[in-house]
Design a protein around this motif. Structure first.
Motif, PDB file in Angstrom:
ATOM      1  N   ASN A 163       0.822  -1.226   0.000  1.00  0.00           N
ATOM      2  CA  ASN A 163       0.000   0.000   0.000  1.00  0.00           C
ATOM      3  C   ASN A 163       0.849   1.267   0.000  1.00  0.00           C
ATOM      4  OD1 ASN A 163      -2.544  -1.379   0.042  1.00  0.00           O
ATOM      5  ND2 ASN A 163      -2.102  -1.866   2.182  1.00  0.00           N
ATOM      6  N   LYS A 164       1.938   1.214  -0.761  1.00  0.00           N
ATOM      7  CA  LYS A 164       2.821   2.369  -0.927  1.00  0.00           C
ATOM      8  C   LYS A 164       2.788   2.813  -2.381  1.00  0.00           C
ATOM      9  CE  LYS A 164       4.421   2.080   3.323  1.00  0.00           C
ATOM     10  NZ  LYS A 164       4.099   3.078   4.326  1.00  0.00           N
ATOM     11  N   LYS A 165       3.282   4.016  -2.624  1.00  0.00           N
ATOM     12  CA  LYS A 165       3.386   4.540  -3.978  1.00  0.00           C
ATOM     13  C   LYS A 165       4.849   4.504  -4.407  1.00  0.00           C
ATOM     14  CE  LYS A 165      -0.541   7.657  -3.618  1.00  0.00           C
ATOM     15  NZ  LYS A 165      -0.991   9.049  -3.637  1.00  0.00           N
ATOM     16  N   GLU A 166       5.042   4.234  -5.680  1.00  0.00           N
ATOM     17  CA  GLU A 166       6.395   4.161  -6.227  1.00  0.00           C
ATOM     18  C   GLU A 166       6.874   5.551  -6.630  1.00  0.00           C
ATOM     19  OE1 GLU A 166       8.317   2.525 -10.317  1.00  0.00           O
ATOM     20  OE2 GLU A 166       6.999   1.129  -9.243  1.00  0.00           O
ATOM     21  N   GLY A 167       7.969   5.960  -6.024  1.00  0.00           N
ATOM     22  CA  GLY A 167       8.642   7.183  -6.431  1.00  0.00           C
ATOM     23  C   GLY A 167       9.849   6.789  -7.264  1.00  0.00           C
ATOM     24  N   GLU A 168      10.969   7.440  -7.041  1.00  0.00           N
ATOM     25  CA  GLU A 168      12.186   7.095  -7.765  1.00  0.00           C
ATOM     26  C   GLU A 168      13.092   6.266  -6.867  1.00  0.00           C
ATOM     27  OE1 GLU A 168      15.788   9.078 -10.354  1.00  0.00           O
ATOM     28  OE2 GLU A 168      14.029  10.278  -9.855  1.00  0.00           O
ATOM     29  N   ILE A 169      13.348   5.050  -7.308  1.00  0.00           N
ATOM     30  CA  ILE A 169      14.235   4.143  -6.581  1.00  0.00           C
ATOM     31  C   ILE A 169      15.381   3.770  -7.507  1.00  0.00           C
ATOM     32  CG2 ILE A 169      14.452   1.909  -5.444  1.00  0.00           C
ATOM     33  CD1 ILE A 169      11.496   2.207  -4.634  1.00  0.00           C
ATOM     34  N   ASN A 170      16.585   4.053  -7.048  1.00  0.00           N
ATOM     35  CA  ASN A 170      17.794   3.786  -7.820  1.00  0.00           C
ATOM     36  C   ASN A 170      18.568   2.636  -7.191  1.00  0.00           C
ATOM     37  OD1 ASN A 170      17.637   6.149  -9.658  1.00  0.00           O
ATOM     38  ND2 ASN A 170      17.795   7.261  -7.727  1.00  0.00           N
ATOM     39  N   VAL A 226       8.990  10.121   0.996  1.00  0.00           N
ATOM     40  CA  VAL A 226       8.173  11.275   1.381  1.00  0.00           C
ATOM     41  C   VAL A 226       6.750  10.765   1.581  1.00  0.00           C
ATOM     42  CG1 VAL A 226       7.303  13.539   0.701  1.00  0.00           C
ATOM     43  CG2 VAL A 226       9.624  12.844   0.037  1.00  0.00           C
ATOM     44  N   GLY A 227       6.306  10.777   2.834  1.00  0.00           N
ATOM     45  CA  GLY A 227       4.956  10.275   3.119  1.00  0.00           C
ATOM     46  C   GLY A 227       4.820   8.821   2.722  1.00  0.00           C
ATOM     47  N   ASN A 228       3.909   8.553   1.819  1.00  0.00           N
ATOM     48  CA  ASN A 228       3.611   7.195   1.370  1.00  0.00           C
ATOM     49  C   ASN A 228       4.313   6.851   0.051  1.00  0.00           C
ATOM     50  OD1 ASN A 228       2.148   4.919   2.290  1.00  0.00           O
ATOM     51  ND2 ASN A 228       0.601   5.238   0.709  1.00  0.00           N
ATOM     52  N   GLU A 229       5.115   7.789  -0.455  1.00  0.00           N
ATOM     53  CA  GLU A 229       5.785   7.594  -1.741  1.00  0.00           C
ATOM     54  C   GLU A 229       7.253   7.251  -1.499  1.00  0.00           C
ATOM     55  OE1 GLU A 229       4.679   9.918  -5.397  1.00  0.00           O
ATOM     56  OE2 GLU A 229       6.682  10.742  -5.021  1.00  0.00           O
ATOM     57  N   LEU A 230       7.648   6.066  -1.975  1.00  0.00           N
ATOM     58  CA  LEU A 230       8.992   5.552  -1.724  1.00  0.00           C
ATOM     59  C   LEU A 230      10.013   6.135  -2.698  1.00  0.00           C
ATOM     60  CD1 LEU A 230       8.245   1.761  -1.093  1.00  0.00           C
ATOM     61  CD2 LEU A 230       8.024   3.700   0.474  1.00  0.00           C
ATOM     62  N   HIS A 231      11.111   6.631  -2.142  1.00  0.00           N
ATOM     63  CA  HIS A 231      12.241   7.144  -2.905  1.00  0.00           C
ATOM     64  C   HIS A 231      13.507   6.684  -2.200  1.00  0.00           C
ATOM     65  CE1 HIS A 231       9.919  10.165  -5.253  1.00  0.00           C
ATOM     66  NE2 HIS A 231       9.158  10.202  -4.172  1.00  0.00           N
ATOM     67  N   GLY A 232      14.541   6.377  -2.968  1.00  0.00           N
ATOM     68  CA  GLY A 232      15.795   6.043  -2.321  1.00  0.00           C
ATOM     69  C   GLY A 232      16.840   5.515  -3.266  1.00  0.00           C
ATOM     70  N   ASP A 233      18.044   5.388  -2.726  1.00  0.00           N
ATOM     71  CA  ASP A 233      19.186   4.805  -3.427  1.00  0.00           C
ATOM     72  C   ASP A 233      19.589   3.540  -2.692  1.00  0.00           C
ATOM     73  OD1 ASP A 233      19.346   6.970  -5.221  1.00  0.00           O
ATOM     74  OD2 ASP A 233      20.625   8.108  -3.852  1.00  0.00           O
ATOM     75  N   ILE A 234      19.682   2.441  -3.433  1.00  0.00           N
ATOM     76  CA  ILE A 234      20.029   1.149  -2.861  1.00  0.00           C
ATOM     77  C   ILE A 234      21.318   0.665  -3.527  1.00  0.00           C
ATOM     78  CG2 ILE A 234      19.312  -1.247  -2.536  1.00  0.00           C
ATOM     79  CD1 ILE A 234      16.373  -0.226  -2.679  1.00  0.00           C
ATOM     80  N   PHE A 235      22.396   0.626  -2.742  1.00  0.00           N
ATOM     81  CA  PHE A 235      23.691   0.165  -3.228  1.00  0.00           C
ATOM     82  C   PHE A 235      23.846  -1.307  -2.881  1.00  0.00           C
ATOM     83  CE2 PHE A 235      24.061   4.680  -2.710  1.00  0.00           C
ATOM     84  CZ  PHE A 235      24.906   5.101  -3.731  1.00  0.00           C
ATOM     85  N   ILE A 236      24.229  -2.113  -3.873  1.00  0.00           N
ATOM     86  CA  ILE A 236      24.366  -3.555  -3.678  1.00  0.00           C
ATOM     87  C   ILE A 236      25.739  -4.009  -4.169  1.00  0.00           C
ATOM     88  CG2 ILE A 236      23.512  -5.836  -4.364  1.00  0.00           C
ATOM     89  CD1 ILE A 236      20.725  -4.548  -4.654  1.00  0.00           C
ATOM     90  N   SER A 237      26.490  -4.672  -3.274  1.00  0.00           N
ATOM     91  CA  SER A 237      27.773  -5.259  -3.659  1.00  0.00           C
ATOM     92  C   SER A 237      27.527  -6.642  -4.257  1.00  0.00           C
ATOM     93  CB  SER A 237      28.709  -5.384  -2.455  1.00  0.00           C
ATOM     94  OG  SER A 237      29.828  -6.187  -2.815  1.00  0.00           O
ATOM     95  N   ILE A 238      27.807  -6.753  -5.540  1.00  0.00           N
ATOM     96  CA  ILE A 238      27.635  -8.036  -6.226  1.00  0.00           C
ATOM     97  C   ILE A 238      28.590  -9.084  -5.647  1.00  0.00           C
ATOM     98  CG2 ILE A 238      27.872  -9.221  -8.453  1.00  0.00           C
ATOM     99  CD1 ILE A 238      25.298  -7.493  -8.095  1.00  0.00           C
ATOM    100  N   GLU A 239      29.788  -8.657  -5.237  1.00  0.00           N
ATOM    101  CA  GLU A 239      30.742  -9.591  -4.631  1.00  0.00           C
ATOM    102  C   GLU A 239      30.184 -10.188  -3.335  1.00  0.00           C
ATOM    103  OE1 GLU A 239      35.141  -8.141  -5.902  1.00  0.00           O
ATOM    104  OE2 GLU A 239      34.033  -6.764  -4.592  1.00  0.00           O
ATOM    105  N   ARG A 240      29.547  -9.377  -2.502  1.00  0.00           N
ATOM    106  CA  ARG A 240      28.956  -9.860  -1.246  1.00  0.00           C
ATOM    107  C   ARG A 240      27.785 -10.796  -1.540  1.00  0.00           C
ATOM    108  NH1 ARG A 240      31.682 -11.128   1.581  1.00  0.00           N
ATOM    109  NH2 ARG A 240      33.212 -10.295   0.202  1.00  0.00           N
TER     110      ARG A 240
END
Length: 139
Positions: A30-37, A69-83
């Motif tokens: 029940n969230k809204k999609e913002g910008e997720i990187n 922001v509120g119910n709209e998801l935004h964020g940066d997700i860094f993922i180590s492929i080696e891990r």
């Protein structure tokens, strides 16, 4: 909008299917999609971020910066492929499965799920399993 960025010699297969799945996960909470990187990188890249931004001198598979922001998801997700590769081996699961678990883990944090206590970690693992079961690729 879900964006995939590469700071490492890696390319995500099925970007479109993964993006749709993440969008479906967000909707299911029940969230809204913002910008997720999503930023795919190596251990050194993520270790530097961990030191500079969190003050942790450790390796990790994922670091997420939440700009929701509120119910709209935004964020940066860094993922180590080696891990992710090492964890897949350690947990005796496929790389694909472990990568999807990490991909959804970051978004679940944005949805409000935590993993610092044993109780919270159990709920997070349960939510990860629930969301992994939502992923389907048309053959």
């Amino acid at each position: 909008m879900i964006n995939f960025n590469y700071e490492f010699d890696f390319n995500l297969e099925n970007e479109e299917a993964i993006s749709k799945w993440i969008s479906d996960v967000i909707t299911s909470e029940n969230k809204k999609e913002g910008e997720i990187n999503y930023i795919f990188c190596d251990d050194d890249y993520l270790h530097k971020i961990n030191l500079e931004h969190l003050g942790h001198d450790t390796l990790t598979d994922i670091i997420s910066f939440d700009y929701t922001v509120g119910n709209e998801l935004h964020g940066d997700i860094f993922i180590s492929i080696e891990r992710v590769l090492d964890n897949a081996s350690d947990f005796n699961v496929s790389f694909d499965n472990e990568l999807k678990r990490v991909l959804v883990h970051g978004v679940l944090h944005y949805c409000g799920y935590k993993d610092k206590t044993d109780k919270d970690e159990l709920l997070m693992r349960s939510k990860e399993d629930e969301k992994l079961a939502m992923f389907h690729v048309e053959q």
